[in-house]
Design a protein around this motif. Structure first.
Motif, PDB file in Angstrom:
ATOM      1  N   ASP A 146       0.836  -1.207   0.000  1.00  0.00           N
ATOM      2  CA  ASP A 146       0.000   0.000   0.000  1.00  0.00           C
ATOM      3  C   ASP A 146       0.866   1.249   0.000  1.00  0.00           C
ATOM      4  N   ASP A 147       1.905   1.236   0.843  1.00  0.00           N
ATOM      5  CA  ASP A 147       2.801   2.390   0.916  1.00  0.00           C
ATOM      6  C   ASP A 147       3.455   2.661  -0.430  1.00  0.00           C
ATOM      7  N   VAL A 148       3.929   1.620  -1.092  1.00  0.00           N
ATOM      8  CA  VAL A 148       4.596   1.782  -2.389  1.00  0.00           C
ATOM      9  C   VAL A 148       3.624   2.345  -3.414  1.00  0.00           C
ATOM     10  N   VAL A 149       2.415   1.813  -3.445  1.00  0.00           N
ATOM     11  CA  VAL A 149       1.411   2.293  -4.397  1.00  0.00           C
ATOM     12  C   VAL A 149       1.060   3.746  -4.093  1.00  0.00           C
ATOM     13  N   ASP A 150       0.868   4.069  -2.817  1.00  0.00           N
ATOM     14  CA  ASP A 150       0.557   5.449  -2.445  1.00  0.00           C
ATOM     15  C   ASP A 150       1.687   6.399  -2.828  1.00  0.00           C
ATOM     16  N   GLU A 151       2.923   5.993  -2.576  1.00  0.00           N
ATOM     17  CA  GLU A 151       4.073   6.828  -2.921  1.00  0.00           C
ATOM     18  C   GLU A 151       4.181   7.015  -4.431  1.00  0.00           C
ATOM     19  N   LEU A 152       3.993   5.938  -5.190  1.00  0.00           N
ATOM     20  CA  LEU A 152       4.042   6.035  -6.645  1.00  0.00           C
ATOM     21  C   LEU A 152       2.938   6.953  -7.149  1.00  0.00           C
ATOM     22  N   PHE A 153       1.739   6.822  -6.610  1.00  0.00           N
ATOM     23  CA  PHE A 153       0.639   7.669  -7.056  1.00  0.00           C
ATOM     24  C   PHE A 153       0.924   9.140  -6.732  1.00  0.00           C
ATOM     25  N   ALA A 154       1.543   9.399  -5.588  1.00  0.00           N
ATOM     26  CA  ALA A 154       1.904  10.776  -5.228  1.00  0.00           C
ATOM     27  C   ALA A 154       2.893  11.351  -6.239  1.00  0.00           C
ATOM     28  N   VAL A 155       3.849  10.549  -6.682  1.00  0.00           N
ATOM     29  CA  VAL A 155       4.802  10.996  -7.702  1.00  0.00           C
ATOM     30  C   VAL A 155       4.065  11.282  -9.011  1.00  0.00           C
ATOM     31  N   ILE A 156       3.148  10.397  -9.387  1.00  0.00           N
ATOM     32  CA  ILE A 156       2.381  10.592 -10.617  1.00  0.00           C
ATOM     33  C   ILE A 156       1.574  11.881 -10.540  1.00  0.00           C
ATOM     34  N   GLU A 157       0.929  12.125  -9.423  1.00  0.00           N
ATOM     35  CA  GLU A 157       0.148  13.354  -9.248  1.00  0.00           C
ATOM     36  C   GLU A 157       1.051  14.590  -9.320  1.00  0.00           C
ATOM     37  N   ASP A 158       2.242  14.485  -8.732  1.00  0.00           N
ATOM     38  CA  ASP A 158       3.197  15.586  -8.789  1.00  0.00           C
ATOM     39  C   ASP A 158       3.619  15.867 -10.228  1.00  0.00           C
ATOM     40  N   ARG A 159       3.908  14.818 -10.986  1.00  0.00           N
ATOM     41  CA  ARG A 159       4.300  14.984 -12.399  1.00  0.00           C
ATOM     42  C   ARG A 159       3.151  15.575 -13.215  1.00  0.00           C
ATOM     43  N   LYS A 160       1.929  15.169 -12.899  1.00  0.00           N
ATOM     44  CA  LYS A 160       0.746  15.701 -13.584  1.00  0.00           C
ATOM     45  C   LYS A 160       0.627  17.204 -13.352  1.00  0.00           C
ATOM     46  N   GLU A 161       0.911  17.630 -12.130  1.00  0.00           N
ATOM     47  CA  GLU A 161       0.787  19.050 -11.778  1.00  0.00           C
ATOM     48  C   GLU A 161       1.948  19.885 -12.326  1.00  0.00           C
ATOM     49  N   ARG A 162       3.174  19.395 -12.149  1.00  0.00           N
ATOM     50  CA  ARG A 162       4.353  20.179 -12.517  1.00  0.00           C
ATOM     51  C   ARG A 162       4.781  20.008 -13.965  1.00  0.00           C
ATOM     52  N   LEU A 163       4.493  18.842 -14.563  1.00  0.00           N
ATOM     53  CA  LEU A 163       4.862  18.529 -15.953  1.00  0.00           C
ATOM     54  C   LEU A 163       6.334  18.805 -16.281  1.00  0.00           C
ATOM     55  N   PRO A 164       7.264  18.218 -15.508  1.00  0.00           N
ATOM     56  CA  PRO A 164       8.679  18.418 -15.833  1.00  0.00           C
ATOM     57  C   PRO A 164       9.000  17.841 -17.213  1.00  0.00           C
ATOM     58  N   GLU A 165       9.831  18.549 -17.953  1.00  0.00           N
ATOM     59  CA  GLU A 165      10.119  18.173 -19.338  1.00  0.00           C
ATOM     60  C   GLU A 165      10.811  16.827 -19.476  1.00  0.00           C
ATOM     61  N   ASP A 166      11.592  16.427 -18.482  1.00  0.00           N
ATOM     62  CA  ASP A 166      12.376  15.196 -18.594  1.00  0.00           C
ATOM     63  C   ASP A 166      11.667  13.987 -17.976  1.00  0.00           C
ATOM     64  N   SER A 167      10.362  14.081 -17.766  1.00  0.00           N
ATOM     65  CA  SER A 167       9.617  13.037 -17.087  1.00  0.00           C
ATOM     66  C   SER A 167       8.759  12.229 -18.058  1.00  0.00           C
ATOM     67  N   TYR A 168       8.952  10.902 -18.056  1.00  0.00           N
ATOM     68  CA  TYR A 168       8.111  10.027 -18.874  1.00  0.00           C
ATOM     69  C   TYR A 168       6.652  10.164 -18.440  1.00  0.00           C
ATOM     70  N   THR A 169       6.444  10.198 -17.131  1.00  0.00           N
ATOM     71  CA  THR A 169       5.077  10.321 -16.610  1.00  0.00           C
ATOM     72  C   THR A 169       4.423  11.598 -17.118  1.00  0.00           C
ATOM     73  N   ALA A 170       5.120  12.708 -17.046  1.00  0.00           N
ATOM     74  CA  ALA A 170       4.566  13.973 -17.538  1.00  0.00           C
ATOM     75  C   ALA A 170       4.262  13.880 -19.029  1.00  0.00           C
ATOM     76  N   SER A 171       5.111  13.182 -19.767  1.00  0.00           N
ATOM     77  CA  SER A 171       4.887  13.058 -21.211  1.00  0.00           C
ATOM     78  C   SER A 171       3.585  12.321 -21.512  1.00  0.00           C
ATOM     79  N   LEU A 172       3.162  11.425 -20.628  1.00  0.00           N
ATOM     80  CA  LEU A 172       1.892  10.736 -20.829  1.00  0.00           C
ATOM     81  C   LEU A 172       0.712  11.699 -20.687  1.00  0.00           C
ATOM     82  N   PHE A 173       0.860  12.694 -19.821  1.00  0.00           N
ATOM     83  CA  PHE A 173      -0.208  13.680 -19.628  1.00  0.00           C
ATOM     84  C   PHE A 173      -0.243  14.718 -20.747  1.00  0.00           C
ATOM     85  N   THR A 174       0.867  14.887 -21.449  1.00  0.00           N
ATOM     86  CA  THR A 174       0.937  15.925 -22.486  1.00  0.00           C
ATOM     87  C   THR A 174       0.984  15.350 -23.895  1.00  0.00           C
TER      88      THR A 174
END
Length: 103
Positions: free
Chosen positions: A11-39
């Motif tokens: 649960d902790d790992v999933v929660d931590e991963l989801f928090a990172v995903i939410e952060d990438r969604k909000e900040r959209l860093p250019e070098d992030s694969y996760t952010a690239s999925l949102f854009t």
């Protein structure tokens, strides 16, 4: 270590991963694969295609009884599922609530 401790760790790992995903969604860093999925120009289809691809890879790994690949592809599916939940403005609590109804 009890089964509950392992579940809490997962649960902790999933929660931590989801928090990172939410952060990438909000900040959209250019070098992030996760952010690239949102854009992605393909939008949501990018994640849906990845889920399909990873599912096929998981099925093939299971057919070959390749435990290492099963774990790897399962993690890819969970990651892309979490991205999809974030895209839909859902979160891990929504997933947990649905799973609870299936106990």
């Amino acid at each position: 270590m009890s089964g509950d401790a392992n579940a809490d760790g997962a649960d902790d790992v999933v929660d931590e991963l989801f928090a990172v995903i939410e952060d990438r969604k909000e900040r959209l860093p250019e070098d992030s694969y996760t952010a690239s999925l949102f854009t992605s120009e393909k939008g949501e289809n990018e994640v849906l295609e990845k889920l399909g691809e990873e599912t096929t890879e998981l099925v093939l790994a299971a057919k070959d009884d390749d435990r290492e690949e099963i774990a790897h592809e399962s993690a890819d599916i969970v990651y892309h599922l979490l991205v999809l939940l974030a895209m839909k403005d859902m979160d891990v609590a929504d997933l947990r609530a649905e799973l609870e109804t299936r106990r």
